[in-house]
Design a protein around this motif. Structure first.
Motif, PDB file in Angstrom:
ATOM      1  N   ARG A 325       0.840  -1.203   0.000  1.00  0.00           N
ATOM      2  CA  ARG A 325       0.000   0.000   0.000  1.00  0.00           C
ATOM      3  C   ARG A 325       0.871   1.248   0.000  1.00  0.00           C
ATOM      4  N   ILE A 326       0.422   2.244  -0.762  1.00  0.00           N
ATOM      5  CA  ILE A 326       1.159   3.500  -0.912  1.00  0.00           C
ATOM      6  C   ILE A 326       0.238   4.638  -0.478  1.00  0.00           C
ATOM      7  N   PRO A 327       0.404   5.166   0.742  1.00  0.00           N
ATOM      8  CA  PRO A 327      -0.433   6.293   1.181  1.00  0.00           C
ATOM      9  C   PRO A 327       0.144   7.618   0.680  1.00  0.00           C
ATOM     10  N   GLY A 328      -0.650   8.676   0.835  1.00  0.00           N
ATOM     11  CA  GLY A 328      -0.168  10.009   0.487  1.00  0.00           C
ATOM     12  C   GLY A 328      -0.247  10.347  -0.983  1.00  0.00           C
ATOM     13  N   VAL A 329      -1.143   9.701  -1.720  1.00  0.00           N
ATOM     14  CA  VAL A 329      -1.275   9.966  -3.157  1.00  0.00           C
ATOM     15  C   VAL A 329      -2.383  11.011  -3.331  1.00  0.00           C
ATOM     16  N   VAL A 330      -1.988  12.286  -3.338  1.00  0.00           N
ATOM     17  CA  VAL A 330      -2.943  13.385  -3.507  1.00  0.00           C
ATOM     18  C   VAL A 330      -2.900  13.818  -4.969  1.00  0.00           C
ATOM     19  N   LEU A 331      -3.985  13.556  -5.679  1.00  0.00           N
ATOM     20  CA  LEU A 331      -4.038  13.817  -7.110  1.00  0.00           C
ATOM     21  C   LEU A 331      -4.730  15.146  -7.397  1.00  0.00           C
ATOM     22  N   PRO A 332      -4.141  15.991  -8.259  1.00  0.00           N
ATOM     23  CA  PRO A 332      -4.832  17.198  -8.706  1.00  0.00           C
ATOM     24  C   PRO A 332      -5.755  16.868  -9.873  1.00  0.00           C
ATOM     25  N   GLU A 333      -6.506  17.859 -10.315  1.00  0.00           N
ATOM     26  CA  GLU A 333      -7.295  17.669 -11.526  1.00  0.00           C
ATOM     27  C   GLU A 333      -6.363  17.378 -12.693  1.00  0.00           C
ATOM     28  N   SER A 334      -6.733  16.386 -13.525  1.00  0.00           N
ATOM     29  CA  SER A 334      -5.878  16.038 -14.661  1.00  0.00           C
ATOM     30  C   SER A 334      -6.725  15.464 -15.774  1.00  0.00           C
ATOM     31  N   GLY A 335      -6.148  15.493 -16.969  1.00  0.00           N
ATOM     32  CA  GLY A 335      -6.800  14.899 -18.119  1.00  0.00           C
ATOM     33  C   GLY A 335      -5.992  13.730 -18.634  1.00  0.00           C
ATOM     34  N   ALA A 336      -6.620  12.900 -19.458  1.00  0.00           N
ATOM     35  CA  ALA A 336      -5.951  11.701 -19.949  1.00  0.00           C
ATOM     36  C   ALA A 336      -4.725  12.015 -20.787  1.00  0.00           C
ATOM     37  N   ALA A 337      -4.664  13.230 -21.363  1.00  0.00           N
ATOM     38  CA  ALA A 337      -3.539  13.583 -22.238  1.00  0.00           C
ATOM     39  C   ALA A 337      -2.486  14.428 -21.534  1.00  0.00           C
ATOM     40  N   ASP A 338      -2.587  14.592 -20.211  1.00  0.00           N
ATOM     41  CA  ASP A 338      -1.586  15.392 -19.495  1.00  0.00           C
ATOM     42  C   ASP A 338      -0.192  14.799 -19.690  1.00  0.00           C
ATOM     43  N   PRO A 339       0.807  15.641 -19.979  1.00  0.00           N
ATOM     44  CA  PRO A 339       2.145  15.111 -20.268  1.00  0.00           C
ATOM     45  C   PRO A 339       2.911  14.628 -19.041  1.00  0.00           C
ATOM     46  N   ASP A 340       2.548  15.115 -17.848  1.00  0.00           N
ATOM     47  CA  ASP A 340       3.279  14.749 -16.629  1.00  0.00           C
ATOM     48  C   ASP A 340       2.315  14.314 -15.539  1.00  0.00           C
ATOM     49  N   PRO A 341       1.640  13.190 -15.736  1.00  0.00           N
ATOM     50  CA  PRO A 341       0.679  12.738 -14.727  1.00  0.00           C
ATOM     51  C   PRO A 341       1.368  12.039 -13.562  1.00  0.00           C
ATOM     52  N   ALA A 342       0.621  11.862 -12.484  1.00  0.00           N
ATOM     53  CA  ALA A 342       1.086  10.981 -11.412  1.00  0.00           C
ATOM     54  C   ALA A 342       1.150   9.560 -11.954  1.00  0.00           C
ATOM     55  N   ARG A 343       2.045   8.748 -11.359  1.00  0.00           N
ATOM     56  CA  ARG A 343       2.215   7.376 -11.812  1.00  0.00           C
ATOM     57  C   ARG A 343       2.449   6.465 -10.615  1.00  0.00           C
ATOM     58  N   VAL A 344       2.146   5.195 -10.800  1.00  0.00           N
ATOM     59  CA  VAL A 344       2.554   4.183  -9.834  1.00  0.00           C
ATOM     60  C   VAL A 344       3.604   3.314 -10.519  1.00  0.00           C
ATOM     61  N   ARG A 345       4.707   3.079  -9.819  1.00  0.00           N
ATOM     62  CA  ARG A 345       5.792   2.259 -10.358  1.00  0.00           C
ATOM     63  C   ARG A 345       5.760   0.889  -9.703  1.00  0.00           C
ATOM     64  N   LEU A 346       5.757  -0.152 -10.530  1.00  0.00           N
ATOM     65  CA  LEU A 346       5.678  -1.537 -10.073  1.00  0.00           C
ATOM     66  C   LEU A 346       6.959  -2.267 -10.452  1.00  0.00           C
ATOM     67  N   VAL A 347       7.506  -3.006  -9.514  1.00  0.00           N
ATOM     68  CA  VAL A 347       8.742  -3.750  -9.734  1.00  0.00           C
ATOM     69  C   VAL A 347       8.486  -5.217  -9.427  1.00  0.00           C
ATOM     70  N   ASN A 348       8.812  -6.059 -10.391  1.00  0.00           N
ATOM     71  CA  ASN A 348       8.742  -7.508 -10.194  1.00  0.00           C
ATOM     72  C   ASN A 348      10.176  -8.035 -10.115  1.00  0.00           C
TER      73      ASN A 348
END
Length: 548
Positions: A325-348
């Motif tokens: 679990r990753i707490p503290g993810v405060v997202l602003p208003e964004s659109g699907a085409a935003d060039p610098d969106p928030a992301r989640v990084r997954l490592v296997n």
């Protein structure tokens, strides 16, 4: 502006390989000695049980006889139960490493670059370190110090809390506190730096870190224009040899000789990952120490030409697990085409394919990330999943897979096109029932986020501490099942510099810090620190034979 993504990046709604979502079934009850098929009648089961018992007895006698003939006697293992007990380890002094302010990569390389129209140093960096020790129910707050190369501050205040803080720091600090009664000191701290122009423009914050033998750092990039500085600090009294392993967008990264680092006692070493691993847009690092423990973090920064694109501390994420679990993810208003969106990084980090689902836990419950219901993450790879277009608000990422994973999220705060932006890495956290968040004074605002991943509500007591060492009134909040609560720190009382948390069940906690620069908002994420006394209690188990 259209975002260019490599094949390993995913945005909500992307067509993804269909893999069944992971299931987390509870362990089955132990099977009876002689199970009978469910469809048979009760009387038939009784008959079969008698027949089975007789047959089992004959088979056992036959087996014993066969072994005896061979001249050996092998005991038959009786049934066992697991006896689990907790054992308190005698407390010792608590030591933490408080990071210093960010440093230009060119300064580490000994280069002196001169820009005609841009000053890499900018207007300068304001930096601060804060630390405190809290009282226990049956003991005063512990004695402690906050020490650097040229100064040593004593934690001072009241019997409820003792504090120390210093401005203008230029390097790391060691926070040390003696036991409080018969328990480890309830102590914590945080570092913060604020730079409003120049290459390192951003709000940089990190908790005072626990030395460890293994640390997982998820975040950053080593592409051209980016820098990932691996900072290794040894606050102990013996040298530590550190081995660095790294993963990237296509698999495990080859590392040069710089991946093995000797860190002397009371010393710090910095490794430029871009010089050790080569260029990769997505990296994750495992640090393993031998001979001692080290505190590790990444300084992640980026330039786009001469435009700063954020600086952040990448602090250790939770160990690989099937649920993180990753707490503290405060997202602003964004659109699907935003060039610098928030992301989640997954490592296997494993050697088998992992099927992963990503869910947001918000104030009103769950929200599945579109397109992330069943992500396929190849063995040894790092992928980013875009959170563009998702509702604004305070969230916690609930990541589940059918193989152990490591994860983190990155938040972004961008101005107009071509203007600077800032970003902050939020690590996956371990659940805690008792913890502390220290709020450094360089942020303009702080939002405390508390996530409850369980299926029932949990009550959490927030105990604010002011700058003079006084506690103000407790605030008790109820966090509904599978949700995240957001609490403005300013509403807890005037002059609050830290918040202690006591929860009825394990929760995930982080503070999101923000500051306003002339050209946009700055952001940082500060995970809560667990009560050090929790680390002095270990669970021991033994198997006890059950004789029939």
């Amino acid at each position: 502006m259209t975002e260019n993504r490599t094949p390993a990046e995913h945005a909500p709604g992307d067509a993804l390989a269909a893999h069944p979502a992971p299931e987390h079934a509870a362990p089955a009850d132990p099977a009876p000695e002689h199970p009978a098929p469910a469809e048979r009648s009760t009387s038939r089961r009784r008959v079969l049980r008698r027949v089975g018992t007789a047959a089992s007895g004959l088979a056992l006698l036959g087996a014993v006889a066969a072994v005896a003939v061979a001249g050996e006697m092998t005991p038959v293992a009786p049934a066992e139960v697991l006896d689990v007990r907790t054992v308190a380890v005698p407390p010792s002094a608590v030591e933490r490493m408080c990071p210093g302010p960010p440093v230009l990569a060119t300064a580490l390389a000994g280069e002196d670059l001169d820009y005609d129209e841009f000053d890499p140093e900018g207007a300068g960096t304001a930096s601060r370190v804060d630390a405190l020790a809290l009282d226990r129910a049956d003991a005063d707050s512990a004695a402690g110090t906050l020490a650097g190369e040229e100064e040593e501050l004593t934690l001072e205040g009241t019997d409820e809390a003792r504090l120390a803080g210093t401005d203008g720091v230029t390097g790391w600090r060691t926070l040390t506190a003696e036991p409080s009664g018969d328990r480890a000191a309830f102590v914590g701290g945080a570092s913060a730096s604020r730079t409003e122009s120049g290459d390192l423009r951003g709000l940089f914050a990190a908790p005072c870190l626990v030395p460890a033998t293994t640390s997982w750092l998820v975040g950053g990039s080593t592409e051209t224009g980016s820098s990932a500085q691996l900072v290794l600090t040894n606050v102990g009294q013996t040298p530590a040899t550190v081995q660095v392993s790294a993963w990237g967008s296509t698999g495990a990264l080859e590392t040069s000789a710089g991946a093995s680092v000797l860190v002397a006692p009371q010393a710090q070493e910095v490794v430029l990952l871009e010089a050790v691993t080569g260029a990769d847009p997505r990296v994750a690092v495992r640090v393993e120490a031998d001979g001692g423990q080290v505190s590790a973090y990444l300084q992640d920064s980026e330039l786009r030409g001469l435009v700063p694109a954020g600086v952040s501390a990448v602090v250790p994420s939770a160990e690989p697990a099937r649920e993180v679990r990753i707490p503290g993810v405060v997202l602003p208003e964004s659109g699907a085409a935003d060039p610098d969106p928030a992301r989640v990084r997954l490592v296997n980090p494993g050697d088998t394919l992992a099927t992963v689902s990503v869910v947001l836990l918000g104030p009103d419950g769950e929200l599945v990330v579109p397109g992330a219901e069943a992500l396929a993450v190849d063995p040894g790879t790092v992928v980013d999943v875009s959170l563009a277009g998702l509702p604004a608000g305070t969230w916690t990422l609930d990541v589940r897979g059918d193989a152990p994973l490591v994860a983190a999220a990155v938040l972004t705060r961008a101005g107009a096109e071509g203007e600077p932006l800032d970003r902050a890495w939020a690590p996956a956290t371990e659940p805690l029932s008792s913890g502390l968040v220290v709020l450094p004074g360089l942020a303009d605002a702080a939002t405390l986020t508390v996530a409850n991943p369980a299926d029932t509500a949990v009550d959490v007591t927030l105990r604010p501490v002011t700058a003079d060492g006084e506690r103000v009134a407790d605030v008790v909040v109820s966090v509904p099942a599978r949700s995240t609560l957001a609490q403005d720190a300013a509403e807890l009382g005037e002059g609050v510099v830290a918040v202690e948390l006591q929860a009825g069940a394990p929760v995930h906690v982080a503070a999101v810090l923000t500051a306003q620069a002339p050209d946009g908002e700055l952001v940082a994420v500060l995970p809560a620190s667990e009560d050090p006394h929790a680390a002095t209690t270990v669970a021991l188990s033994r198997r006890i034979p059950v004789l029939h």
